[in-house]
Scaffold this active site. Structure first.
Site, short mmCIF file in Angstrom:
data_model
loop_
_atom_site.label_atom_id
_atom_site.label_comp_id
_atom_site.label_asym_id
_atom_site.label_seq_id
_atom_site.Cartn_x
_atom_site.Cartn_y
_atom_site.Cartn_z
N LYS A 251 0.82 -1.22 0.00
CA LYS A 251 0.00 0.00 0.00
C LYS A 251 0.85 1.27 0.00
O LYS A 251 0.34 2.35 -0.31
CB LYS A 251 -0.97 -0.01 1.17
CG LYS A 251 -2.07 -1.06 1.01
CD LYS A 251 -3.14 -0.94 2.07
CE LYS A 251 -4.28 -1.92 1.84
NZ LYS A 251 -3.90 -3.32 2.12
C1 LIG Z 1 -4.56 -4.45 1.53
C2 LIG Z 1 -3.84 -5.75 1.54
C3 LIG Z 1 -4.21 -6.83 0.71
C4 LIG Z 1 -5.42 -6.78 -0.19
O1 LIG Z 1 -5.25 -5.90 -1.29
P1 LIG Z 1 -6.54 -5.42 -2.11
O2 LIG Z 1 -6.03 -4.41 -3.07
O3 LIG Z 1 -7.48 -4.82 -1.09
O4 LIG Z 1 -7.13 -6.61 -2.77
C5 LIG Z 1 -3.45 -7.99 0.73
N1 LIG Z 1 -2.40 -8.11 1.56
C6 LIG Z 1 -2.00 -7.11 2.37
C7 LIG Z 1 -0.85 -7.33 3.27
C8 LIG Z 1 -2.70 -5.89 2.40
O5 LIG Z 1 -2.30 -4.91 3.22
#
Ligand SMILES: *Cc1c(COP(=O)(O)O)cnc(C)c1O
Length: 435
Positions: free
Chosen positions: A107
């Site tokens: 993210k």
């Molecule tokens: C947010 C997140 C996901 C999921 O990603 P999406 O884009 O919401 O499908 C998977 N793994 C981790 C560690 C995350 O922080």
């Protein structure tokens, strides 16, 4: 480039409007009017490009019409101040490690890009300060807070549920100071989210201060996630001959923003044969692939908690991309689902056979890829977070004492600063009025 809403009931928006608004007024998600294909020559030479240069080329296809070239280049270069390496796990199975950013999860890419793009746009307005409100159950708060840290003209308020996030997670957004304020809400995550939503709807508050959201549905957080799929392809081309093998990409998915960005990359010409979406027990998408029926449910708590989503927002973007055609979606993306017991077994097996430590989210990706891969294919799964972010779980499953990487350890040394808050909107509103 113009942006339309997936609900088709809102006026076209400019990129500027889409970034500041986040969600369209009809509650749909913004989509770019077109997805440009990159020239064949770009893919021919892609392995010779540095990650930042490659990402800049990709970013121009989306944002080039709306952001001045040098500014866009600066935003991309600042965002990608870390690598996303591809690592071989076993024959034909690779991982794209997306956890080398400041908060050790993927993210970081979207959050850092959005912070800089928002700053670029608000500099063109007369507002003194823009206030970002974000509710978090753990990981989003840290990526957003660190993405916006020190960005001029923006103040971030992170609302999190008291006692419901891990100490490591909490330290990543409560120790920063500067333009980041952490608010510890006496309640659960849903209370935090409700406070934020009410704030956006409160006319009096919105007349008093400029509020915006850094939610993952924002186009400025979502689209930049396409960058690292190109980088994965480039690195694989460098590591091995790809000619005779076709590439499969597997994405541990919750809200489906990450995988949707990959599907956008494919539309731009990236040679990916097919995608796999790996779910935990929250398997709404998996069920949709089986039945053709999308049936959201309340989320269930699992050990891969960042994927605990019962109504994946970006499903609307996937259906829009494939014009609602279930068969076309099934051809492009297959699914898998894992219970907590599976995830623990997968982590233990992979550690024993490959000495590779998966985090609970990446574990779903690894297994879905390994079981789904055909002989003429080579696969890469996304490792979406560093295992140390879930140290207690990982250590108890693997019987290890994994090292906490230095950036995480630094956060934990910092002094916690947070503002206690009840879950009543009146209290939150009064607080914001007094800022
Ligand atoms: C947010 C997140 C996901 C999921 O990603 P999406 O884009 O919401 O499908 C998977 N793994 C981790 C560690 C995350 O922080």
């Amino acid at each position: 480039m113009r942006y339309y809403s997936t609900n088709l009931q809102a006026p076209w928006a400019t990129l500027h409007e889409a970034v500041v608004k986040g969600l369209a007024p009809d509650k749909g998600l913004y989509m770019p009017e077109s997805i440009k294909r990159l020239p064949y020559s770009f893919f021919e030479e892609i392995e010779n490009l540095a990650f930042q240069d490659m990402a800049f080329e990709v970013s121009k296809a989306f944002f080039g019409e709306d952001v001045e070239t040098n500014a866009l280049k600066q935003i991309v270069y600042d965002t990608l101040s870390f690598e996303t390496p591809v690592v071989e796990i076993e024959e034909n199975i690779y991982t794209l490690e997306l956890f080398h950013g400041p908060t050790l999860a993927f993210k970081d890419v979207g959050a850092r890009f959005m912070a800089r793009l928002l700053q670029y746009f608000i500099k063109q307005e007369s507002h003194d300060q823009v206030n970002v409100l974000v509710a978090t159950s753990g990981d989003t708060g840290s990526a957003v807070a660190n993405g916006f840290l020190g960005v001029d003209g923006i103040h971030v308020y992170v609302l999190y549920p008291k006692g419901k996030v891990s100490r490591i997670q909490e330290s990543q957004f409560t120790t920063l100071g500067q333009n980041i304020t952490a608010i510890e809400v006496d309640g659960v995550f849903d209370d935090c989210q409700a406070l934020v939503k009410q704030a956006f709807m409160d006319t009096e508050l919105n007349n008093h201060m400029k509020l915006t959201s850094a939610n993952s549905i924002n186009v400025a957080r979502f689209l930049p996630q396409a960058f690292y799929y190109f980088n994965a392809y480039a690195q694989l081309k460098k590591l091995r001959q790809l000619d005779s093998k076709e590439l499969v990409v597997c994405v541990p998915s919750g809200n489906f923003g990450n995988i949707t960005a990959g599907l956008f990359g494919q539309r731009m010409g990236l040679p990916v044969k097919r995608f796999i979406a790996a779910n935990n027990a929250n398997d709404i998408f998996y069920q949709y692939l089986q039945t053709g029926i999308y049936s959201p449910k309340p989320s269930k708590q699992t050990i891969a908690n960042a994927m605990d989503v019962g109504a994946p927002s970006n499903f609307a973007r996937i259906t829009d991309l494939y014009k609602g055609d279930w068969t076309a979606i099934k051809d492009a993306v297959s699914g898998a689902t894992y219970a907590d017991t599976d995830i623990k077994r997968i982590m233990a097996t992979c550690y024993r056979t490959n000495q590779y430590i998966l985090d609970p989210h990446g574990a779903c990706g690894y297994e879905a890829l390994k079981t789904g891969l055909e002989t003429n294919e080579v696969g890469v799964f996304l490792e979406t977070a560093h295992p140390a972010k879930f140290k207690e779980k990982v250590d108890s499953i693997l019987n290890t004492d994994i090292e906490i990487p230095r950036p995480l350890a630094e956060f934990m040394k910092g002094q916690k600063q947070s503002i206690p808050m009840s879950n009543s909107f009146e209290d939150f509103k009064t607080f914001l009025f007094n800022q």
